[in-house]
Design a protein around this motif. Structure first.
Motif, PDB file in Angstrom:
ATOM      1  N   ASN A 252       0.829  -1.212   0.000  1.00 40.37           N
ATOM      2  CA  ASN A 252       0.000   0.000   0.000  1.00 40.37           C
ATOM      3  C   ASN A 252       0.864   1.263   0.000  1.00 40.37           C
ATOM      4  O   ASN A 252       0.607   2.196  -0.742  1.00 40.37           O
ATOM      5  CB  ASN A 252      -0.875   0.012   1.260  1.00 40.37           C
ATOM      6  N   ASP A 253       1.898   1.263   0.826  1.00 37.92           N
ATOM      7  CA  ASP A 253       2.672   2.498   0.994  1.00 37.92           C
ATOM      8  C   ASP A 253       3.702   2.706  -0.107  1.00 37.92           C
ATOM      9  O   ASP A 253       3.803   3.773  -0.677  1.00 37.92           O
ATOM     10  CB  ASP A 253       3.410   2.469   2.348  1.00 37.92           C
ATOM     11  N   VAL A 254       4.514   1.693  -0.354  1.00 41.36           N
ATOM     12  CA  VAL A 254       5.600   1.827  -1.350  1.00 41.36           C
ATOM     13  C   VAL A 254       5.600   0.576  -2.242  1.00 41.36           C
ATOM     14  O   VAL A 254       6.503  -0.275  -2.157  1.00 41.36           O
ATOM     15  CB  VAL A 254       6.975   1.986  -0.656  1.00 41.36           C
ATOM     16  N   PRO A 285       3.354   0.090  -9.634  1.00 41.56           N
ATOM     17  CA  PRO A 285       3.848   1.412  -9.247  1.00 41.56           C
ATOM     18  C   PRO A 285       2.667   2.372  -9.027  1.00 41.56           C
ATOM     19  O   PRO A 285       1.660   2.288  -9.725  1.00 41.56           O
ATOM     20  CB  PRO A 285       4.703   1.845 -10.432  1.00 41.56           C
ATOM     21  N   THR A 286       2.812   3.265  -8.060  1.00 39.69           N
ATOM     22  CA  THR A 286       1.697   4.135  -7.670  1.00 39.69           C
ATOM     23  C   THR A 286       1.121   4.866  -8.876  1.00 39.69           C
ATOM     24  O   THR A 286      -0.060   5.087  -8.966  1.00 39.69           O
ATOM     25  CB  THR A 286       2.231   5.175  -6.655  1.00 39.69           C
ATOM     26  N   ARG A 427       2.334  -9.239 -14.914  1.00 38.00           N
ATOM     27  CA  ARG A 427       1.986  -8.421 -13.729  1.00 38.00           C
ATOM     28  C   ARG A 427       1.136  -7.219 -14.143  1.00 38.00           C
ATOM     29  O   ARG A 427       0.200  -7.379 -14.897  1.00 38.00           O
ATOM     30  CB  ARG A 427       3.282  -7.977 -13.052  1.00 38.00           C
ATOM     31  N   TYR A 428       1.529  -6.039 -13.736  1.00 35.37           N
ATOM     32  CA  TYR A 428       0.781  -4.822 -14.098  1.00 35.37           C
ATOM     33  C   TYR A 428       1.189  -4.432 -15.519  1.00 35.37           C
ATOM     34  O   TYR A 428       2.130  -5.005 -16.086  1.00 35.37           O
ATOM     35  CB  TYR A 428       1.123  -3.705 -13.107  1.00 35.37           C
TER      36      TYR A 428
ATOM     37  N   SER B  42     -11.078   3.142  -2.156  1.00 33.67           N
ATOM     38  CA  SER B  42     -10.642   4.451  -2.661  1.00 33.67           C
ATOM     39  C   SER B  42      -9.198   4.347  -3.143  1.00 33.67           C
ATOM     40  O   SER B  42      -8.425   3.530  -2.658  1.00 33.67           O
ATOM     41  CB  SER B  42     -10.674   5.476  -1.528  1.00 33.67           C
ATOM     42  N   ASN B  43      -8.891   5.171  -4.128  1.00 36.25           N
ATOM     43  CA  ASN B  43      -7.508   5.130  -4.634  1.00 36.25           C
ATOM     44  C   ASN B  43      -6.578   5.918  -3.730  1.00 36.25           C
ATOM     45  O   ASN B  43      -5.383   5.871  -3.890  1.00 36.25           O
ATOM     46  CB  ASN B  43      -7.482   5.740  -6.049  1.00 36.25           C
ATOM     47  N   ARG B  44      -7.207   6.652  -2.790  1.00 36.33           N
ATOM     48  CA  ARG B  44      -6.349   7.486  -1.933  1.00 36.33           C
ATOM     49  C   ARG B  44      -5.467   6.553  -1.112  1.00 36.33           C
ATOM     50  O   ARG B  44      -5.937   5.692  -0.419  1.00 36.33           O
ATOM     51  CB  ARG B  44      -7.258   8.289  -0.999  1.00 36.33           C
ATOM     52  N   ARG B  45      -4.157   6.717  -1.262  1.00 31.94           N
ATOM     53  CA  ARG B  45      -3.253   5.844  -0.519  1.00 31.94           C
ATOM     54  C   ARG B  45      -2.833   6.531   0.763  1.00 31.94           C
ATOM     55  O   ARG B  45      -2.108   7.501   0.730  1.00 31.94           O
ATOM     56  CB  ARG B  45      -1.992   5.591  -1.366  1.00 31.94           C
ATOM     57  N   SER B  46      -3.330   6.029   1.893  1.00 29.83           N
ATOM     58  CA  SER B  46      -2.808   6.618   3.131  1.00 29.83           C
ATOM     59  C   SER B  46      -1.514   5.869   3.447  1.00 29.83           C
ATOM     60  O   SER B  46      -1.305   4.754   2.995  1.00 29.83           O
ATOM     61  CB  SER B  46      -3.813   6.335   4.240  1.00 29.83           C
TER      62      SER B  46
END
Lengths: 512, 187, 47
Positions: A252-254, A285-286, A427-428, B42-46
């Motif tokens: 989720n974060d990185v 990737p984000t 993958r993506y 939601s796409n918002r990434r916390s």
């Protein structure tokens, strides 16, 4: 004795630091006197002090009333150590050496304690020391160590920050669960610590990624070692659940960390952990927009992101061992002798136990197969940019015939692991996914496998299906590929014998 | 290596093979994602790792203090709380008690709710009482009489009905309510 | 297979598993106003 004297000094410190703020002049004077009066005048003095202070702190934890503040001594020691990193004179030796010396003393005391106490060893005081060091360091480093008034010292600390985390990670590697099972749960909690993991993920220029990848492979390695098909120990299952949550949080974060290290992470995940594998392979990737994989009109070549090769942090070329040359030569000028060289290099000299779905041993070097597959994918994407799409989207190209050759000549087991390695690259949306989607579809429809064709098709369907019957997340590339195969009119899957033979599978295929 | 190997994953115990489904085909992750504070819709990434409590839900027993930074300009502010050119110091309860009386109601409410079980919670309690606020033991909120309306005391003298101003700590604001107040319920 | 002594070490590690309180930021020096104080049981005890 000297140890008792240093213990007294440490006791004074513990009392002092509870009454005054760490930046108080008296506190600084106390440390200055420790240096001037010979408690910390050299490495031996520091080792003696550190050892007795740590032993005192651990004992005070063990003897304290559990409802009281059991960590006061440990927290005081942490604060002292962080202060010393700032205040000591590092002309003779570096902060890196000081920190390594400090952690070495901790390792000495820690391993003596664990060796002496075995199952009554308590990991919590050592966990707390590492946790408080991270918190105290974080409190100091805010806004590039703005609290440090001396500009020279501040500059040194800014430059030392990266080393602090990497040295911390190196010692965490020493304490990995396979080495110290009595510290396993504290270790996983430290690996995911809010003052460590986000920091290692976000150090400038990915400076923490190598060590962090090593720690994650330590964790996966431990799980792989002790995960059995049925009788996995409950504690290992708890380790798995913790690992799952940590990797979800990283995703989720990185996500880039999982995206760029998927190859090395997968080399260490036990194959039966299918959902965990999907989580890593589903990371994207984000900034990449993921189109709906079920859209019947989707056309991969039209997706812009499919023109960009996936970023790779851990380059598989380092694992190709002696096959780099034959593989690269084959890509340049394919030949059956090179194919034979590559094939023979893929078999193991001894059987390896493996917890797979449907198999328990491997005769082939799965890691090497994964390395070759990703390496060829990377080279193919480069070749496309160098020459043209036709150079690689072509079943006569050496990039494709290398896989076809391995599958044609290889045992069923080799076919399986090569197809699994290809599926790991679906993958993506990126250039590798695009190309491996092309490879796997052409392998599925190729009529050059003659009597082996149904085997190859069954393994492909099994490899893709096992990643779809798993609970979400599902890899975008897998879904797109499977929809392609399902949708194709050239061969309705349900009529294939190997599907009709297995009613449960036939039912799933019909539903899909 | 074929499709038959997947049957025990689809139907437990088939072919005499047993897998732990929770770790092979896995579980529905929505509750795990929720426990992590990840909103998968939601796409918002916390950033969940910055306040990650523990790898396991069972050991995530409390919030953990995230990384934060207090700029110098937020500390040592002179000429506040009648401190004159020196910044106020908070290092003796006697002196600090007087300063508490200088805080606005909201500041007192903040200190009361944010620092449970400490000296400052006690001091803010005393100060709020001085200002005719009363703490409701079961509702766990502060209330005071609405100055515009006299409440009506009940026959048995154990309660009164009237209009009151409550401080709502969830919405962080004062709100007026008609209410039956039992004297035994406040302190 | 995991050796028996390893199993018992792993189990003792699970028993002592640190929780989020163990991982919280150390608070050594506390200003007098934030020192612990026996306030009413009716007061909220979580921030």
């Amino acid at each position: 004795t000297k140890a008792e004297k240093t213990a007294l000094v440490f006791t004074e410190w513990v009392k002092l630091i509870q009454r005054l703020d760490g930046d108080d002049e008296t506190v600084l004077e106390f440390i200055r006197q420790m240096i001037e009066k010979g408690v910390l005048q050299d490495s031996n003095g520091f080792i003696c002090f550190m050892k007795s202070a740590l032993e005192l702190s651990v004992n005070s934890f063990k003897e304290s009333d559990p409802t009281s503040e059991v960590f006061i001594a440990i927290d005081s020691l942490s604060k002292l150590l962080i202060k010393l990193i700032c205040l000591l004179d590092f002309k003779q030796s570096s902060r890196e050496e000081f920190l390594s010396l400090m952690f070495s003393v901790v390792t000495l005391v820690f391993s003596e304690d664990q060796g002496r106490n075995d199952t009554s060893f308590n990991e919590r005081p050592y966990f707390r020391l590492f946790s408080s060091l991270l918190c105290d360091w974080e409190a100091l480093r805010g806004h590039k160590f703005v609290k440090i008034k001396d500009p020279a010292c501040r500059k040194e600390l800014v430059n030392f920050d990266e080393s602090f985390y990497n040295i911390f990670a190196s010692f965490l590697h020493v304490y990995q669960p396979i080495a110290f099972p009595g510290f396993a749960f504290a270790w996983i909690t430290l690996l995911s610590h809010r003052m460590f993991l986000p920091r290692m993920l976000r150090l400038p220029n990915k400076a923490g990624w190598s060590k962090l990848l090593l720690l994650f492979t330590d964790l996966l390695n431990f799980m792989a070692h002790y995960t059995k098909r049925t009788e996995t120990h409950d504690a290992v299952t708890v380790v798995y659940k913790g690992a799952l949550r940590v990797i979800l949080a990283v995703s989720n974060d990185v996500p880039e960390f999982l995206v760029e290290n998927h190859y090395e992470l997968l080399n260490n995940i036990p194959p039966i952990y299918m959902q965990l594998r999907n989580i890593i392979l589903s990371s994207a990737p984000t900034k990449v927009v993921i189109p709906d994989p079920y859209d019947p009109n989707i056309e991969l070549h039209d997706i812009e992101a499919c023109q960009v090769p996936a970023a790779i942090f851990y380059d598989p070329v380092q694992d190709l061992k002696g096959l780099k040359k034959p593989v690269d030569n084959y890509l340049r000028i394919p030949s059956s002798s090179l194919m034979r060289t590559i094939l023979s290099g893929l078999f193991r000299t001894e059987l390896e136990l493996d917890t797979g779905i449907g198999y328990e041993t491997t005769n082939v070097d799965v890691k090497l197969i994964n390395a070759i597959t990703l390496h060829v994918g990377i080279e193919a994407a480069l070749e496309k940019d160098r020459t043209s799409a036709n150079a690689i989207f072509n079943t006569k190209s050496s990039y494709f015939t290398l896989f076809k050759g391995l599958i044609t000549e290889g045992s069923t087991e080799l076919k399986f692991h090569v197809i699994q390695a290809i599926a790991n690259q679906l993958r993506y949306p990126n250039a590798h996914t695009l190309w491996f989607n092309y490879v796997i579809k052409n392998l599925f429809y190729s009529d050059e496998f003659e009597e082996q064709q149904h085997d190859v098709q069954e393994i492909i369907i099994r490899t893709v299906l096992e990643r779809i019957i798993t609970n979400k997340p599902h890899c975008w590339g897998i879904v797109v590929t499977f929809v392609d195969i399902l949708k194709s009119d050239s061969s309705s899957l349900a009529d294939l014998s190997f599907i009709k033979d297995v009613p449960e599978i036939e039912l799933i295929i019909k539903n899909l | 290596y074929g499709l038959r190997a997947l049957v025990p994953l689809i139907r437990r115990g088939e072919m005499g093979v047993e897998y732990d489904h929770s770790t092979t085909i896995g579980i529905d992750l929505s509750s795990v994602l929720h426990s992590l504070g990840i909103d998968s819709e939601s796409n918002r990434r916390s950033r969940v790792l910055d306040t990650f409590q523990s790898p396991w839900v069972e050991t995530s027993r409390c919030e953990v203090e995230p990384r934060f930074f207090v700029p110098d300009s937020f500390c040592n502010i002179p000429n506040v709380l009648q401190s004159g050119p020196q910044p106020p110091t908070f290092n003796s309860v006697q002196q600090d008690h007087a300063k508490v009386a200088l805080f606005q109601d909201e500041a007192l409410f903040y200190l009361f709710y944010k620092h449970p079980g400490t000296v400052i919670q006690e001091l803010t309690y005393l100060e709020l009482r001085k200002r005719n606020w009363r703490y409701h033991k079961t509702l766990k909120v502060w209330l005071t009489k609405d100055p515009l309306m006299e409440p009506i005391v009940a026959q048995d003298g154990a309660s009164e009905r009237g209009s009151y101003v409550f401080f709502d700590p969830q919405r962080w604001e004062k709100c007026q309510r008609d209410f039956v107040l039992f004297y035994s319920a406040i302190m | 297979k995991m050796p028996p002594d390893m199993v018992s070490q792993l189990e003792s590690s699970l028993l002592n598993c640190p929780d989020s309180l163990d991982a919280d930021t150390p608070k050594l020096y506390q200003a007098p106003l934030s020192l612990p104080h026996p306030t009413s049981i009716f007061f909220p005890n979580e921030p």
